[in-house]
Write a protein that holds these residues in place. Sequence first.
Motif, PDB file in Angstrom:
ATOM      1  N   VAL A   1       0.840  -1.201   0.000  1.00 30.76           N
ATOM      2  CA  VAL A   1       0.000   0.000   0.000  1.00 30.76           C
ATOM      3  C   VAL A   1       0.878   1.256   0.000  1.00 30.76           C
ATOM      4  O   VAL A   1       0.610   2.209  -0.747  1.00 30.76           O
ATOM      5  CB  VAL A   1      -0.972  -0.002   1.204  1.00 30.76           C
ATOM      6  CG1 VAL A   1      -1.666   1.337   1.349  1.00 30.76           C
ATOM      7  CG2 VAL A   1      -1.991  -1.125   1.058  1.00 30.76           C
ATOM      8  N   VAL A   2       1.925   1.242   0.794  1.00 30.60           N
ATOM      9  CA  VAL A   2       2.861   2.376   0.817  1.00 30.60           C
ATOM     10  C   VAL A   2       3.485   2.567  -0.568  1.00 30.60           C
ATOM     11  O   VAL A   2       3.625   3.701  -1.048  1.00 30.60           O
ATOM     12  CB  VAL A   2       3.947   2.179   1.894  1.00 30.60           C
ATOM     13  CG1 VAL A   2       5.073   3.189   1.739  1.00 30.60           C
ATOM     14  CG2 VAL A   2       3.333   2.254   3.279  1.00 30.60           C
ATOM     15  N   ALA A   3       3.827   1.475  -1.228  1.00 32.14           N
ATOM     16  CA  ALA A   3       4.416   1.560  -2.568  1.00 32.14           C
ATOM     17  C   ALA A   3       3.450   2.192  -3.560  1.00 32.14           C
ATOM     18  O   ALA A   3       3.867   2.973  -4.422  1.00 32.14           O
ATOM     19  CB  ALA A   3       4.837   0.168  -3.042  1.00 32.14           C
ATOM     20  N   VAL A   4       2.163   1.880  -3.445  1.00 34.98           N
ATOM     21  CA  VAL A   4       1.163   2.500  -4.316  1.00 34.98           C
ATOM     22  C   VAL A   4       1.092   3.998  -4.040  1.00 34.98           C
ATOM     23  O   VAL A   4       1.120   4.820  -4.962  1.00 34.98           O
ATOM     24  CB  VAL A   4      -0.230   1.845  -4.136  1.00 34.98           C
ATOM     25  CG1 VAL A   4      -1.307   2.650  -4.850  1.00 34.98           C
ATOM     26  CG2 VAL A   4      -0.210   0.414  -4.646  1.00 34.98           C
ATOM     27  N   ILE A   5       1.020   4.354  -2.776  1.00 34.65           N
ATOM     28  CA  ILE A   5       0.931   5.770  -2.389  1.00 34.65           C
ATOM     29  C   ILE A   5       2.139   6.548  -2.906  1.00 34.65           C
ATOM     30  O   ILE A   5       2.009   7.655  -3.417  1.00 34.65           O
ATOM     31  CB  ILE A   5       0.797   5.912  -0.855  1.00 34.65           C
ATOM     32  CG1 ILE A   5      -0.553   5.370  -0.390  1.00 34.65           C
ATOM     33  CG2 ILE A   5       0.988   7.357  -0.409  1.00 34.65           C
ATOM     34  CD1 ILE A   5      -0.673   5.187   1.112  1.00 34.65           C
ATOM     35  N   GLU A   6       3.310   5.946  -2.769  1.00 31.92           N
ATOM     36  CA  GLU A   6       4.549   6.608  -3.166  1.00 31.92           C
ATOM     37  C   GLU A   6       4.887   6.400  -4.644  1.00 31.92           C
ATOM     38  O   GLU A   6       5.920   6.875  -5.115  1.00 31.92           O
ATOM     39  CB  GLU A   6       5.706   6.106  -2.297  1.00 31.92           C
ATOM     40  CG  GLU A   6       5.543   6.408  -0.821  1.00 31.92           C
ATOM     41  CD  GLU A   6       5.674   7.892  -0.516  1.00 31.92           C
ATOM     42  OE1 GLU A   6       6.509   8.566  -1.141  1.00 31.92           O
ATOM     43  OE2 GLU A   6       4.916   8.372   0.352  1.00 31.92           O
ATOM     44  N   GLN A   7       4.057   5.658  -5.362  1.00 30.34           N
ATOM     45  CA  GLN A   7       4.256   5.334  -6.776  1.00 30.34           C
ATOM     46  C   GLN A   7       5.635   4.711  -7.038  1.00 30.34           C
ATOM     47  O   GLN A   7       6.352   5.073  -7.961  1.00 30.34           O
ATOM     48  CB  GLN A   7       4.050   6.568  -7.650  1.00 30.34           C
ATOM     49  CG  GLN A   7       2.636   7.096  -7.554  1.00 30.34           C
ATOM     50  CD  GLN A   7       2.387   8.294  -8.445  1.00 30.34           C
ATOM     51  OE1 GLN A   7       3.301   8.888  -9.017  1.00 30.34           O
ATOM     52  NE2 GLN A   7       1.126   8.657  -8.575  1.00 30.34           N
ATOM     53  N   GLN A   8       5.962   3.758  -6.193  1.00 33.84           N
ATOM     54  CA  GLN A   8       7.209   3.008  -6.317  1.00 33.84           C
ATOM     55  C   GLN A   8       6.879   1.645  -6.922  1.00 33.84           C
ATOM     56  O   GLN A   8       6.609   0.673  -6.216  1.00 33.84           O
ATOM     57  CB  GLN A   8       7.861   2.845  -4.937  1.00 33.84           C
ATOM     58  CG  GLN A   8       8.274   4.132  -4.289  1.00 33.84           C
ATOM     59  CD  GLN A   8       9.463   4.753  -4.993  1.00 33.84           C
ATOM     60  OE1 GLN A   8      10.348   4.059  -5.480  1.00 33.84           O
ATOM     61  NE2 GLN A   8       9.478   6.075  -5.062  1.00 33.84           N
ATOM     62  N   TRP A   9       6.867   1.562  -8.240  1.00 36.51           N
ATOM     63  CA  TRP A   9       6.324   0.388  -8.933  1.00 36.51           C
ATOM     64  C   TRP A   9       7.184  -0.859  -8.747  1.00 36.51           C
ATOM     65  O   TRP A   9       6.655  -1.960  -8.631  1.00 36.51           O
ATOM     66  CB  TRP A   9       6.086   0.716 -10.392  1.00 36.51           C
ATOM     67  CG  TRP A   9       5.288   1.983 -10.537  1.00 36.51           C
ATOM     68  CD1 TRP A   9       5.634   3.095 -11.228  1.00 36.51           C
ATOM     69  CD2 TRP A   9       4.016   2.290  -9.925  1.00 36.51           C
ATOM     70  NE1 TRP A   9       4.670   4.068 -11.096  1.00 36.51           N
ATOM     71  CE2 TRP A   9       3.662   3.604 -10.304  1.00 36.51           C
ATOM     72  CE3 TRP A   9       3.150   1.591  -9.082  1.00 36.51           C
ATOM     73  CZ2 TRP A   9       2.492   4.228  -9.882  1.00 36.51           C
ATOM     74  CZ3 TRP A   9       1.978   2.219  -8.658  1.00 36.51           C
ATOM     75  CH2 TRP A   9       1.658   3.505  -9.062  1.00 36.51           C
TER      76      TRP A   9
ATOM     77  N   LEU B   1       5.853  -4.251  -6.964  1.00 33.59           N
ATOM     78  CA  LEU B   1       5.972  -5.608  -7.514  1.00 33.59           C
ATOM     79  C   LEU B   1       6.519  -6.561  -6.454  1.00 33.59           C
ATOM     80  O   LEU B   1       5.958  -7.630  -6.219  1.00 33.59           O
ATOM     81  CB  LEU B   1       6.875  -5.599  -8.747  1.00 33.59           C
ATOM     82  CG  LEU B   1       7.182  -6.975  -9.351  1.00 33.59           C
ATOM     83  CD1 LEU B   1       5.903  -7.632  -9.856  1.00 33.59           C
ATOM     84  CD2 LEU B   1       8.204  -6.845 -10.454  1.00 33.59           C
ATOM     85  N   LEU B   2       7.599  -6.153  -5.807  1.00 34.23           N
ATOM     86  CA  LEU B   2       8.206  -6.991  -4.773  1.00 34.23           C
ATOM     87  C   LEU B   2       7.230  -7.283  -3.639  1.00 34.23           C
ATOM     88  O   LEU B   2       6.983  -8.443  -3.292  1.00 34.23           O
ATOM     89  CB  LEU B   2       9.462  -6.307  -4.218  1.00 34.23           C
ATOM     90  CG  LEU B   2      10.118  -6.977  -3.014  1.00 34.23           C
ATOM     91  CD1 LEU B   2      10.713  -8.311  -3.427  1.00 34.23           C
ATOM     92  CD2 LEU B   2      11.177  -6.072  -2.421  1.00 34.23           C
ATOM     93  N   GLU B   3       6.665  -6.245  -3.063  1.00 37.20           N
ATOM     94  CA  GLU B   3       5.796  -6.418  -1.899  1.00 37.20           C
ATOM     95  C   GLU B   3       4.440  -7.011  -2.266  1.00 37.20           C
ATOM     96  O   GLU B   3       3.848  -7.752  -1.488  1.00 37.20           O
ATOM     97  CB  GLU B   3       5.619  -5.098  -1.158  1.00 37.20           C
ATOM     98  CG  GLU B   3       6.901  -4.601  -0.525  1.00 37.20           C
ATOM     99  CD  GLU B   3       7.545  -5.606   0.427  1.00 37.20           C
ATOM    100  OE1 GLU B   3       6.837  -6.404   1.065  1.00 37.20           O
ATOM    101  OE2 GLU B   3       8.780  -5.575   0.529  1.00 37.20           O
ATOM    102  N   GLY B   4       3.956  -6.686  -3.462  1.00 38.43           N
ATOM    103  CA  GLY B   4       2.685  -7.271  -3.912  1.00 38.43           C
ATOM    104  C   GLY B   4       2.792  -8.775  -4.075  1.00 38.43           C
ATOM    105  O   GLY B   4       1.924  -9.533  -3.631  1.00 38.43           O
ATOM    106  N   VAL B   5       3.871  -9.226  -4.711  1.00 39.32           N
ATOM    107  CA  VAL B   5       4.079 -10.672  -4.867  1.00 39.32           C
ATOM    108  C   VAL B   5       4.305 -11.313  -3.506  1.00 39.32           C
ATOM    109  O   VAL B   5       3.768 -12.390  -3.221  1.00 39.32           O
ATOM    110  CB  VAL B   5       5.250 -10.952  -5.839  1.00 39.32           C
ATOM    111  CG1 VAL B   5       5.628 -12.425  -5.822  1.00 39.32           C
ATOM    112  CG2 VAL B   5       4.885 -10.506  -7.250  1.00 39.32           C
ATOM    113  N   TRP B   6       5.073 -10.664  -2.647  1.00 41.26           N
ATOM    114  CA  TRP B   6       5.318 -11.175  -1.294  1.00 41.26           C
ATOM    115  C   TRP B   6       3.986 -11.348  -0.555  1.00 41.26           C
ATOM    116  O   TRP B   6       3.745 -12.362   0.092  1.00 41.26           O
ATOM    117  CB  TRP B   6       6.215 -10.202  -0.547  1.00 41.26           C
ATOM    118  CG  TRP B   6       6.844 -10.713   0.718  1.00 41.26           C
ATOM    119  CD1 TRP B   6       6.230 -11.346   1.761  1.00 41.26           C
ATOM    120  CD2 TRP B   6       8.213 -10.617   1.080  1.00 41.26           C
ATOM    121  NE1 TRP B   6       7.133 -11.621   2.748  1.00 41.26           N
ATOM    122  CE2 TRP B   6       8.357 -11.188   2.354  1.00 41.26           C
ATOM    123  CE3 TRP B   6       9.334 -10.070   0.464  1.00 41.26           C
ATOM    124  CZ2 TRP B   6       9.585 -11.237   3.007  1.00 41.26           C
ATOM    125  CZ3 TRP B   6      10.534 -10.131   1.118  1.00 41.26           C
ATOM    126  CH2 TRP B   6      10.655 -10.720   2.371  1.00 41.26           C
TER     127      TRP B   6
END
Length: 83
Positions: free
Chosen positions: A45-53, A57-62
Amino acid sequence: MVQVVSLLGSILILGAYIANQIRRIGPLDFSYVLLNLVGSAILAVVAVIEQQWGFLLLEGVWALVSLWSTVKLLMKKSDRVLS
């Protein structure tokens, strides 16, 4: 605030890893997969907010792998209860 939430997610994942390394919990323990699931979902969720694609990918798959492991453990547990 995002940094505090990010730190919480990281602490959950690292806590699971450290607990596994010192043999407090195993990789098939519910607490291990749940800590990984919650921690990685927070970081996704933090990656989405920060637009860190790449991080997403890493955290979404994890998170998805941890969710799959959590569901497997819950199904196994319900099978034992029903038997």
